[in-house]
Scaffold this motif. Structure first.
Motif, PDB file in Angstrom:
ATOM      1  N   HIS A 184     -16.758  48.110  31.403  1.00 19.76           N
ATOM      2  CA  HIS A 184     -16.361  49.088  30.384  1.00 19.76           C
ATOM      3  C   HIS A 184     -17.187  50.351  30.546  1.00 19.76           C
ATOM      4  N   ASP A 185     -18.513  50.188  30.654  1.00 16.94           N
ATOM      5  CA  ASP A 185     -19.394  51.358  30.689  1.00 16.94           C
ATOM      6  C   ASP A 185     -19.213  52.173  31.974  1.00 16.94           C
ATOM      7  N   THR A 186     -18.944  51.492  33.074  1.00 16.53           N
ATOM      8  CA  THR A 186     -18.846  52.190  34.363  1.00 16.53           C
ATOM      9  C   THR A 186     -17.446  52.725  34.647  1.00 16.53           C
ATOM     10  N   TYR A 187     -16.438  51.884  34.375  1.00 19.28           N
ATOM     11  CA  TYR A 187     -15.067  52.275  34.766  1.00 19.28           C
ATOM     12  C   TYR A 187     -14.152  52.511  33.568  1.00 19.28           C
ATOM     13  N   ALA A 188     -14.702  52.399  32.354  1.00 21.99           N
ATOM     14  CA  ALA A 188     -13.925  52.562  31.114  1.00 21.99           C
ATOM     15  C   ALA A 188     -12.846  51.493  30.931  1.00 21.99           C
ATOM     16  N   LEU A 189     -13.007  50.363  31.620  1.00 25.61           N
ATOM     17  CA  LEU A 189     -12.030  49.278  31.448  1.00 25.61           C
ATOM     18  C   LEU A 189     -12.025  48.856  29.974  1.00 25.61           C
ATOM     19  N   PRO A 190     -10.834  48.773  29.365  1.00 25.42           N
ATOM     20  CA  PRO A 190     -10.796  48.336  27.951  1.00 25.42           C
ATOM     21  C   PRO A 190     -11.103  46.840  27.840  1.00 25.42           C
ATOM     22  N   VAL A 191     -12.223  46.540  27.227  1.00 25.89           N
ATOM     23  CA  VAL A 191     -12.657  45.140  27.131  1.00 25.89           C
ATOM     24  C   VAL A 191     -13.013  44.801  25.693  1.00 25.89           C
ATOM     25  N   VAL A 192     -13.012  43.516  25.420  1.00 29.04           N
ATOM     26  CA  VAL A 192     -13.550  43.020  24.165  1.00 29.04           C
ATOM     27  C   VAL A 192     -14.135  41.639  24.474  1.00 29.04           C
ATOM     28  N   ILE A 193     -15.189  41.271  23.734  1.00 29.42           N
ATOM     29  CA  ILE A 193     -15.859  39.980  23.988  1.00 29.42           C
ATOM     30  C   ILE A 193     -16.001  39.252  22.659  1.00 29.42           C
ATOM     31  N   SER A 194     -15.824  37.928  22.681  1.00 30.48           N
ATOM     32  CA  SER A 194     -16.236  37.156  21.501  1.00 30.48           C
ATOM     33  C   SER A 194     -17.159  36.036  21.930  1.00 30.48           C
ATOM     34  N   ASN A 195     -18.121  35.734  21.062  1.00 36.03           N
ATOM     35  CA  ASN A 195     -19.094  34.672  21.323  1.00 36.03           C
ATOM     36  C   ASN A 195     -18.971  33.652  20.197  1.00 36.03           C
ATOM     37  N   CYS A 196     -18.537  32.458  20.554  1.00 35.58           N
ATOM     38  CA  CYS A 196     -18.231  31.459  19.533  1.00 35.58           C
ATOM     39  C   CYS A 196     -19.191  30.271  19.586  1.00 35.58           C
ATOM     40  N   SER A 197     -19.293  29.598  18.463  1.00 30.25           N
ATOM     41  CA  SER A 197     -20.127  28.396  18.362  1.00 30.25           C
ATOM     42  C   SER A 197     -19.347  27.168  18.840  1.00 30.25           C
ATOM     43  N   ASN A 198     -19.926  25.982  18.651  1.00 30.72           N
ATOM     44  CA  ASN A 198     -19.317  24.727  19.138  1.00 30.72           C
ATOM     45  C   ASN A 198     -17.948  24.460  18.515  1.00 30.72           C
ATOM     46  N   ASN A 199     -16.975  24.228  19.372  1.00 31.45           N
ATOM     47  CA  ASN A 199     -15.631  23.887  18.910  1.00 31.45           C
ATOM     48  C   ASN A 199     -15.429  22.376  18.910  1.00 31.45           C
ATOM     49  N   TYR A 200     -14.554  21.914  18.020  1.00 34.51           N
ATOM     50  CA  TYR A 200     -14.135  20.512  18.061  1.00 34.51           C
ATOM     51  C   TYR A 200     -12.668  20.442  17.664  1.00 34.51           C
ATOM     52  N   GLY A 201     -12.020  19.331  18.053  1.00 33.99           N
ATOM     53  CA  GLY A 201     -10.609  19.153  17.734  1.00 33.99           C
ATOM     54  C   GLY A 201      -9.909  18.399  18.852  1.00 33.99           C
ATOM     55  N   PRO A 202      -8.571  18.283  18.780  1.00 33.09           N
ATOM     56  CA  PRO A 202      -7.799  17.567  19.783  1.00 33.09           C
ATOM     57  C   PRO A 202      -7.942  18.155  21.195  1.00 33.09           C
ATOM     58  N   TYR A 203      -7.709  17.337  22.197  1.00 33.28           N
ATOM     59  CA  TYR A 203      -7.656  17.730  23.616  1.00 33.28           C
ATOM     60  C   TYR A 203      -8.993  18.163  24.211  1.00 33.28           C
ATOM     61  N   GLN A 204     -10.119  17.791  23.600  1.00 38.62           N
ATOM     62  CA  GLN A 204     -11.409  18.156  24.215  1.00 38.62           C
ATOM     63  C   GLN A 204     -11.776  17.081  25.231  1.00 38.62           C
ATOM     64  N   PHE A 205     -12.274  17.520  26.380  1.00 33.88           N
ATOM     65  CA  PHE A 205     -12.602  16.568  27.443  1.00 33.88           C
ATOM     66  C   PHE A 205     -13.720  15.630  26.956  1.00 33.88           C
ATOM     67  N   PRO A 206     -13.530  14.310  27.118  1.00 30.80           N
ATOM     68  CA  PRO A 206     -14.465  13.371  26.498  1.00 30.80           C
ATOM     69  C   PRO A 206     -15.799  13.188  27.234  1.00 30.80           C
ATOM     70  N   GLU A 207     -16.392  14.322  27.607  1.00 33.47           N
ATOM     71  CA  GLU A 207     -17.786  14.312  28.063  1.00 33.47           C
ATOM     72  C   GLU A 207     -18.608  15.077  27.012  1.00 33.47           C
ATOM     73  N   LYS A 208     -17.902  15.773  26.106  1.00 30.43           N
ATOM     74  CA  LYS A 208     -18.559  16.518  25.031  1.00 30.43           C
ATOM     75  C   LYS A 208     -18.771  15.576  23.857  1.00 30.43           C
ATOM     76  N   LEU A 209     -19.761  15.908  23.036  1.00 30.11           N
ATOM     77  CA  LEU A 209     -20.231  14.986  22.006  1.00 30.11           C
ATOM     78  C   LEU A 209     -19.133  14.321  21.161  1.00 30.11           C
ATOM     79  N   ILE A 210     -18.280  15.127  20.528  1.00 27.78           N
ATOM     80  CA  ILE A 210     -17.380  14.541  19.521  1.00 27.78           C
ATOM     81  C   ILE A 210     -16.334  13.591  20.120  1.00 27.78           C
TER      82      ILE A 210
END
Ligand code: NAD
Ligand code: DAU
Length: 363
Positions: A184-210
């Motif tokens: 974004h800063d160098t080439y003005a590419l339109p970007v957006v970022i999100s930073n999320c916490s731990n997700n849970y719910g259906p279809y999670q690969f069963p190596e993760k805690l829940i």
């Protein structure tokens, strides 16, 4: 284009977009690593606005071809190596996928969009990242009566928190976030970022805690609790995360970062007790029936003590907040895994990896 659409969060996002936006062509680009499962999208695979491309995000030529073929004007990038434990045993693949893969996508987006007639107008590169880039928080408050529900410290991760990743996974995600901002800063590419916490719910690969623990409780197998089980995570139901992504993609401000979290901190051991109670109840076992499965094992190397997100910005600017109470989310999740034992069995046996060849040889 949604990358990583056959993974846990990606599959929920693809489903939401395919159903909610019939006017969009949704192109799911996924390499189908061990974490990618086409069966996660069985219910929408024949939708007329859904397209699947098996491709590695590091393969610049192939990605450029897909972007051209579908005239892609928006990219939501989720493809990644995502499991901290795997990053400890094999860090290189994390650098390749998460850093070089993200860089390759950025490069293709920049080249293709900057050469188009309208340039960057109406284009967006959305990078889905994690709260782990911020490092770990202290535990500064006694648990008091708020056990399992309230804050374990006064400090939270905000969008201004300095990056301080500790695991090879979080270091690779931090690096990818930096590249996104640099484009974004160098080439003005339109970007957006999100930073999320731990997700849970259906279809999670069963190596993760829940999902791992739900499956182990069901099968009477030990529950390996790392260290003393004192680490705190902030849990969010996956559909609430993808609702936030939808909102940010359509209404978020270019160049901004949005933190997404559940306002829902739990010590691992308390969460595990809730899982045991819920699974036992659903299976008709008496309370406490599976408590003996709790097995304390060596701690994860460099195990971050506490994550907690301050999601005030997305709440104030875009009106997002989690829709589900944790109790509801956990009940839904446990119910789903118990009702979908076949999905779990196909994943744990490796059968799911054959689905791609079966499906594509049919066509
Ligand atoms: P996941 O491991 O379940 O899925 C990752 C997907 O990416 C898989 O379908 C896999 O096949 C695909 N993939 C991996 N390498 C690829 C490559 N080189 N090319 C193309 N596809 C590739 O991950 P998830 O838990 O759904 O996480 C998705 C994203 O969200 C990641 O970027 C992760 O860092 C981020 N995130 C996850 C969580 C969480 O709690 N799971 C929380 C915050 C952020
Ligand atoms: O915070 C967001 C991150 O959450 C995402 O970026 C990652 O992709 C996602 O995997 C998740 O990372 P964690 O390492 O927090 O998730 P995991 O499910 O592996 O572990 C949750 C907690 O439970 C953590 O403190 C380690 C602990 N744990 C995990 C496993 C698999 C155990 O005690 N025993 C286990 O067997």
């Amino acid at each position: 284009m949604i990358t990583g659409g056959c993974g846990f969060i990606g599959s929920h996002l693809v489903r939401l977009f395919v159903k909610k936006y019939p006017q969009y062509r949704i192109v799911n680009v996924d390499a189908l690593t061990y974490a990618g499962n086409l069966e996660n999208l069985k219910d929408i695979e024949d939708a007329p606005n859904y397209f699947f491309e098996k491709a590695d995000i590091c393969d610049l030529k192939r990605i450029a071809q897909i972007v051209r073929d579908f005239s892609i004007d928006g990219i939501i990038h989720l493809a990644a190596e995502s499991h901290v434990d795997r990053s400890i045993s094999d860090p290189l693949v994390f650098a390749k996928t998460n850093v070089i893969g993200t860089l390759s996508l950025l490069q293709v987006a920049k080249e293709y969009w900057s050469q188009s007639e309208e340039g960057y107008k109406g284009k967006l590169f959305y990078h889905v990242s994690t709260d782990e880039v911020y490092g770990a928080l202290e535990m500064t408050k006694p648990k008091g009566d708020q056990f399992g529900k309230g804050p374990y410290g006064e400090l939270f991760f905000t969008e201004q928190t300095k990056y301080s990743p500790h695991s090879p996974y979080s270091a690779s995600k931090a690096s990818s976030d930096h590249f996104v901002r640099a484009f974004h800063d160098t080439y003005a590419l339109p970007v957006v970022i999100s930073n999320c916490s731990n997700n849970y719910g259906p279809y999670q690969f069963p190596e993760k805690l829940i999902p791992l623990f739900i499956n182990n409780i069901r099968n009477g197998k030990p529950l390996p609790v790392y260290g003393k089980g004192e680490n705190v995570r902030d849990w969010l139901y996956v559909e609430d995360h993808v609702a936030a992504i939808d909102l940010i993609f359509h209404k978020g401000k270019v160049s901004q970062t949005y933190n997404i979290g559940g306002f829902n901190e739990w010590k691992n051991i308390d969460l595990i007790k809730v899982l045991i109670k819920t699974v036992d109840r659903f299976l008709g076992h008496p309370e406490g029936y599976s408590n003996h499965l709790i097995t304390y094992v060596s701690d994860r190397a460099g195990h971050d003590l506490r994550y907690a997100i301050d999601a005030t910005k997305i709440y104030k600017e875009l009106g997002w907040s989690p829709s589900l109470q944790f109790e509801q989310g956990i009940e839904k999740t446990v119910r789903w895994y118990l009702d979908n034992q076949e999905w779990m069995d196909r994943v744990t046996s490796g059968e799911y990896e054959k689905y791609y060849s079966q499906m594509y040889s049919k066509r």
